[in-house]
Design an enzyme around this catalytic site. Structure first.
Site: not given
Length: 366
Positions: A338-340
């Site tokens: 999730s692009r975290l």
């Protein structure tokens, strides 16, 4: 003919308010074909490429990937999965980081057994910026050395037109009567004096290196100051290069323009050997109807070969050598779902000498 079109044919979508898109969400949604179906555009048999007029072939090969319509927008929304998701590798935590030294941490990542030599993990992007404009330029280079001082790459640094001009400035005397690259500075002037020595020519010591190891979903981003290596250090690496590469280093004034042409010339005198496709692949790569500057480069190579004929060891050019990027900050980036992403940065704080500074570790927001 349309000079902006690769095949010289005017594009049907020339409205400046709705420009034709060459790429639209590649790999994520299927583009409608002319018959209303989805998938790749129909292939053109090789025989047709020879029999049909160029205009008709180009039109058949041109896809409909233009400005999004309501239909493509609906497809875009319906396909939530966009680009690559970072889910296949473990996270990065502070307990995995070297507590005091980013160079040791880099060495640990660089020696990860999952990084195969065939993937060329030493490949990195070097970015420099020219002054006073601030324009940034980047190119792919190869890391050759890493020690406690920083990362070392080798190249031509005497050219005013390329990275040498960005780092060491564009003024100063040249080697041969105002022609040719200049000698790179000696390391004795690599500290405070280096910036002052080249300030008149717009030199800028700040640079950045970025390593991307896609299979491991990792990046390393390094920012710092460039300093030249001594001639003795550069000689050691120069001796490992093959003779052809040594000849090429002497022959090339790196990034200097060898040839140029306006588009009208190319449209009138384009190669007769080209296939009428958007890929513009010549049937015979040796068949040229326009001199594009390659002959000049090859003649320079022959001149250097004659110059060093019979010379066993070709000397190191004064404009060629190694530079070291001395880090001010080093970031280790691990892709996460999730692009975290996990991002930890070492920042140099304290004095400027080898004993008077330390590294502070920070976690950055993705």
């Amino acid at each position: 003919m349309d000079p902006d079109s690769p095949d010289g044919v005017k594009s049907p979508s020339s409205d400046p308010k709705h420009p034709k898109k060459l790429i639209f969400a590649p790999g994520d949604i299927e583009t409608p074909n002319t018959d209303g179906s989805h998938g790749q555009p129909p292939s053109i048999p090789p025989a047709a490429l020879q029999d049909e007029p160029e205009v008709e072939i180009a039109a058949a090969l041109r896809t409909n990937t233009s400005t999004p319509t309501s239909a493509t927008e609906k497809d875009l929304v319906a396909h939530a999965a966009r680009a690559h998701q970072f889910v296949s590798n473990p996270p990065l935590t502070v307990s995995q980081l070297h507590p005091t030294n980013p160079l040791h941490q880099f060495h640990s990542w660089f020696r990860d057994p999952r990084l195969l030599p065939s993937s060329a993990p030493e490949t990195c992007t070097l970015a420099t910026a020219s002054l006073p404009s601030g324009r940034v330029s980047a190119r792919v280079v190869y890391l050759k050395e890493l020690d406690e001082r920083g990362w070392t790459v080798y190249s031509n640094w005497g050219s005013r037109e390329g990275k040498g001009g960005d780092v060491f400035g564009r003024g100063g005397a040249s080697d041969v009567d105002g022609e040719g690259p200049r000698a790179i500075p000696e390391p004795a002037a690599a500290d405070e004096n280096l910036q002052a020595d080249f300030a008149g020519g717009g030199g800028n010591r700040w640079a950045a290196l970025t390593f991307l190891w896609a299979g491991l979903e990792r990046q390393v981003r390094i920012e710092g100051l460039v300093e030249p290596l001594s001639r003795e250090e550069s000689e050691l690496y120069w001796r490992t290069r093959e003779r052809g590469s040594q000849i090429g280093a002497w022959a090339s004034w790196q990034s200097k323009v060898l040839w140029q042409a306006e588009p009208e010339l190319l449209l009138e005198r384009r190669r007769n050997s080209l296939d009428p496709t958007l890929h513009q692949v010549p049937r015979n790569v040796e068949e040229r109807d326009i001199d594009d500057g390659r002959k000049l480069l090859e003649e320079r190579v022959r001149e250097v070969e004659r110059r060093f004929e019979g010379v066993k060891e070709i000397p190191l050019p004064p404009f060629w050598g190694g530079v070291r990027l001395v880090p001010e900050s080093v970031e280790f980036w691990q892709g996460r779902k999730s692009r975290l992403h996990d991002r930890f940065r070492y920042v140099r704080v304290g004095g400027g000498d080898q004993e008077g500074y330390r590294w502070r570790i920070e976690r950055l927001s993705p």
